[in-house]
Design an enzyme around this catalytic site. Structure first.
Site, PDB file in Angstrom:
ATOM      1  N   HIS A   1       9.509 -40.586  44.007  1.00 13.34           N
ATOM      2  CA  HIS A   1       9.572 -41.903  44.646  1.00 13.34           C
ATOM      3  C   HIS A   1      10.937 -42.167  45.298  1.00 13.34           C
ATOM      4  CE1 HIS A   1      10.360 -43.897  40.417  1.00 13.34           C
ATOM      5  NE2 HIS A   1      11.331 -43.133  40.766  1.00 13.34           N
ATOM      6  N   GLU A   2      10.959 -43.068  46.237  1.00 16.38           N
ATOM      7  CA  GLU A   2      12.130 -43.357  47.092  1.00 16.38           C
ATOM      8  C   GLU A   2      12.581 -42.120  47.874  1.00 16.38           C
ATOM      9  OE1 GLU A   2      12.465 -46.315  47.265  1.00 16.38           O
ATOM     10  OE2 GLU A   2      11.929 -47.139  45.317  1.00 16.38           O
ATOM     11  N   GLY A   3      11.638 -41.294  48.289  1.00 11.73           N
ATOM     12  CA  GLY A   3      11.992 -40.112  49.091  1.00 11.73           C
ATOM     13  C   GLY A   3      11.988 -38.869  48.225  1.00 11.73           C
TER      14      GLY A   3
END
Lengths: 618, 618
Positions: free
Chosen positions: A469-471
């Site tokens: 998550h978040e990249g």
């Protein structure tokens, strides 16, 4: 556990980073080390009392939807209340809006306690990031209506980027935002649109913890031909509240058309709702009398207020995403620390086996505590090196944020650029290596480690989300090798190189660290050589084919630098804890840094083995 | 999924290992490739129909104890019935006892399908291992009463080694076995004892899948002073049935005093009960009329029949543990394969993003399937290299078992010794690297990977047990560097070196593989040099301080050898699948084998960083 964490934070914050020197800056002039300590004390206490005891509970009692509301355990409500009451949601804000004007470094350190105690109960990361974005890019009216209630804990915030068909690929988002009739631009809360689309992976997307939820939503405004503009340049940003509000941030009694379409059931981080949201599907039609003229009919979309200029949405959102990436790195780090400290406690009391050696292995001798076995020490020292090293990196990045905000122009600009280069590492490195630390914490526990009677298997499951998550790792690696090391003609890379060289220079003067200094300098040269070789002919396909191994090597080199710098502070002091830091540094240089050669080799040779693999050959 | 697995197995079994040549041996003379294929077909079908569809079910519906019985899902009962009906429980046994006289290589290959479909529903590993041990070391009466009902699927088996206070440290077990009165030696089922003690981590220790459960229990017989003999030399082995039986293997209507003390709740492998068992606590007192004279009163212990000689228990048990370790390695491998094939399927259909390069990144172009991205290919090829390599290793080890059993005296002895050296790798390597493969399978799925809507997160959780049970990584490493590479004056190591050299020699003649051959030879030299350096002064404390990094390097070198040997078979053939094997071999040599230097460095220098870490410095 909290004791070991506090000691690590205190050392890094005050003895290594000298955070107390920030008090000489005008913005922080009212602060002292004592006020910083009071904040840390409060965070430590709330985390201990309201978070840690319920970490297993929120894992087993997952969020559930009763058809109308998402039900979370009472403990989660209590934890949120206590967190909001602590003032941490507006820790960094101006006194004028009720904030504490704390340095971000101290805010990040304080938040670390909550992540270690129960990452999935959740603290304020998204809410604060959301409100911060509005403070930077929203109108005063938007700040008053949305950001201030978030800082007060009345509202919470989300970031809505991904869609089911477009995870990492934001250029493909299909959520449409259409001007809400004539006069749509005159709404006091900003240009008013109607949004329709689906957003996936939205953390804290639906719950009853707060009066309202402020969704920040990426969407595209169709052109005159009715088609959505292609690519990321067509993305705009909208505030879409779950419930409509008046300009002073009060609920006006009408729900917006944002509907929960599903809860994601995850292997970890289960205390936080993770949602699929439908915007404008018509479940909560908004007729909205009094909201302004020109509504184009019931069910025509969720109401959203544009932030800033059209087409600039991704740029604004990155303001929030960079903080979120440091936040994810810190969360990964704290899960690692929690596992490290739990396995250290276990190893200190669990009796089993006998030491090797001439007087060992004698079955007539009593068993020893497992911390006396060399391999258990190895697993503990590896965890310490991964997690305390990652903590130092995250706090270093936080310190750069403060420098960017309050330093002289030139140093502030350097800090900004250095932060750009370090952010992919701050996000990716702990998510990989503190996950490995969690696996080692399980291993130290033996069979007990994989049972749910001990906390370590949950830390490991929780931590598995952080590499995604978040990249994802892959996205971070493209960002690093494809953009960050090149940007501004490589000035960020040079800045980092200068800091590495400065640390190595100081370490050369300390006999115990001189060999590490040479190893660090050689490692950095190898990273630079691989960077040049990768980009030798400027072809991104060839350069980026091994971006992840590159990032792994870059990350290990950055951590070696951080550890050597930390060791310089420890070497100047006496006591067992400082000796332990020197030993962890030594571990990193002897056991970890040599791994970079295998990663850099494929980068340097622009190895095509993976890229050339034919699909039918799998 | 099963298709890819079958193709991999067929190639390794017939084209690489030439398993069909075993049919020229007297024991397997009735077999042909067709009969082998029929066995694989059956296994594949049962695994597909009775196992795979229920893999998630057994994860969510954990075993539970209703106060009297352990409840398992109906699907688990159906799967066990189908497995038993297949004849696989006695696959390797003589025709005379109803077996199929199959080579172990084919048995192992057949069982792979069940592990891939649902490792935690479980197949026959422990039951078969238990019965095999009795066929090797039990009396004819014990075989008739216990082993034959196990082969028939009426009884199941366990191995009871660990105790709550003694996990890996078997010399500390405290379960007592006392002769059961006068004439205890005259029991037709073997010398009869009364056992008291607690056994931990007992897989399949309690359930209703079979009429009876045959526990093989390690315990100590007190000396004349009433004290238990210290060390492993005082350990004896006992058959302790859950329910008492007549000499012809019928239940005689009386329960033995073996009581479930608790179910362990695990992060993975949740379909299999894992138990704490109390032997002789008095919950099911055995008065046992008709079982023989001399019972020393109700509740005086669980009845157990000694196997073989006193003090030889661990040696007999190792007969079972070596098979169990190969079984665990195969289970870890199959979890890895299942994840690999699932993520390959996903990558072939999921649309996202655009390729890099001059014509890529154009948002007007449609998104591509993610298998077209270089980093996704890297993650898939790494999984292929880990899992198909591990599968080849496990089948190679199985082939050595057949050689040991049916080869000429000299080759049989070589096979035995080589197997001793390879067993720690066969157990440890897949449990580490196929776990890593499972993590990559999650990563390929992005956010979907960590949700329970896709199977990969469960494979990852299931696989985390394998680095611990049946001997932890640390134990395997001590076994390898402390015992196996030294045994018989290093003859096992030399045997392995000869096989590695022979493979390298053949590969030098193949242009595409010649460079790998040099790399392999150099790697093996480096392993040997590190082995010598570690033992330079014969001090085990210094030698074994870095036993795990040693095992990691040794394992990677063994896998490089296996891959090169597999590649030789692939290079002689045409087609995409063979090209894929060559590419996986290339991946292993370019991306993986270079990692050994970092591991060997600390072994070679006898690095004391971990061993010297003071406890108070953590």
């Amino acid at each position: 556990m909290a004791q070991g964490l506090r000691a690590a934070i205190d050392f890094l914050l005050y003895e290594w980073l000298q955070a107390q020197t920030l008090c000489s800056r005008a913005r922080y002039a009212d602060h002292t080390r004592e006020t910083f300590d009071a904040v840390l004390d409060t965070c430590e206490r709330i985390a201990r009392d309201k978070y840690a005891p319920f970490n297993r509970l929120v894992d087993t009692e997952e969020p559930r939807f009763d058809g109308e509301r998402v039900i979370l355990p009472a403990a989660t409500h209590e934890a949120w209340k206590a967190y909001a009451a602590s003032g941490m949601l507006s820790a960094a804000q101006d006194y004028a809006v009720g904030g504490m004007q704390l340095p971000y470094t101290v805010e990040a350190a304080g938040n670390a306690f909550f992540a270690a105690a129960s990452v999935s109960i959740g603290a304020g990361m998204l809410t604060v990031g959301n409100a911060n974005l509005l403070m930077a890019h929203g109108t005063e009216a938007q700040q008053r209506a949305f950001a201030l209630p978030e800082f007060a804990g009345r509202f919470s915030g989300t970031m809505c980027l991904s869609e089911p068909q477009a995870g990492s690929s934001l250029s493909d988002i299909a959520t449409r935002a259409v001007p809400d009739g004539e006069g749509y631009e005159a709404d006091p809360l900003g240009p008013r649109y109607r949004l329709r689309g689906n957003k996936m992976w939205i953390s804290a997307g639906e719950h009853e913890l707060t009066e309202n939820i402020v969704h920040l939503v990426l969407a595209k405004i169709p052109g005159p031909d009715g088609r959505l503009p292609p690519g990321v340049k067509g993305i705009s940003l909208f505030i879409v509240p779950k419930k409509l509000v008046t300009p002073d941030g009060q609920l006006c009694g009408q729900r917006n058309d944002v509907a929960l379409a599903g809860l994601n059931h995850k292997c970890g981080w289960r205390g936080t709702t993770n949602t699929l949201l439908n915007f404008g599907e018509g479940r909560y039609p908004v007729s909205a009398p009094g909201l302004g003229a020109g509504l184009d009919g019931q069910g025509a979309g969720a109401i959203g207020y544009r932030v800033g200029e059209p087409g600039q949405g991704l740029r604004y959102m990155f303001h929030m995403m960079n903080e979120a990436r440091i936040g994810v790195g810190m969360a990964a780090t704290m899960l690692g620390m929690a596992g490290y400290l739990a396995s250290l406690d276990y190893a200190r009391t669990r009796l089993q086996g006998r030491p090797l050696g001439p007087h060992g292995k004698d079955p007539a001798q009593p068993p020893v505590r497992i911390i006396e076995h060399a391999d258990v020490k190895r697993m503990l020292l590896a965890q310490k090196a991964y997690c305390e090293g990652a903590l130092a990196l995250e706090l270093y990045c936080a310190r750069l944020v403060d420098e960017q905000r309050t330093g002289e122009a030139a140093t502030a600009d350097d800090a900004r650029l250095l932060l750009e280069v370090l952010t992919p590492i701050a996000k990716s490195w702990p998510s990989e290596w503190c996950l490995e630390a969690n696996s080692l914490a399980i291993q130290v526990h033996g069979g007990y480690g994989y049972t749910r009677d001990f906390p370590v298997e949950q830390y490991w499951r929780d931590n598995r989300l952080n590499m995604i998550h978040e990249g994802t790792h892959g996205i971070q690696a493209l960002d690093l090798l494809g953009r960050k090391v090149l940007m501004e003609d490589g000035r960020g890379t040079r800045l980092l190189g200068e800091r590495i060289a400065a640390t190595a220079e100081r370490a050369r003067a300390v006999p115990a660290l001189a060999a590490h200094a040479e190893a660090l300098a050689a490692a950095w040269d190898a990273v630079l050589a691989a960077t040049r070789a990768a980009w030798a002919d400027g072809d991104p396909v060839a350069a980026l084919a091994n971006a992840v191994p590159y990032m792994q090597a870059f990350g290990h080199t950055v951590l070696a630098w951080i550890w050597l710098d930390v060791a310089l502070a420890a070497a100047a002091r006496d006591g067992a804890a400082h000796a332990g830091r020197l030993q962890a540094c030594r571990y990193f240089f002897h056991y970890e840094l040599p791994k970079i050669e295998a990663w850099l080799r494929v980068v340097r040779t622009r190895d095509r083995t993976c890229a050339d693999m034919a699909e039918e050959a799998f």
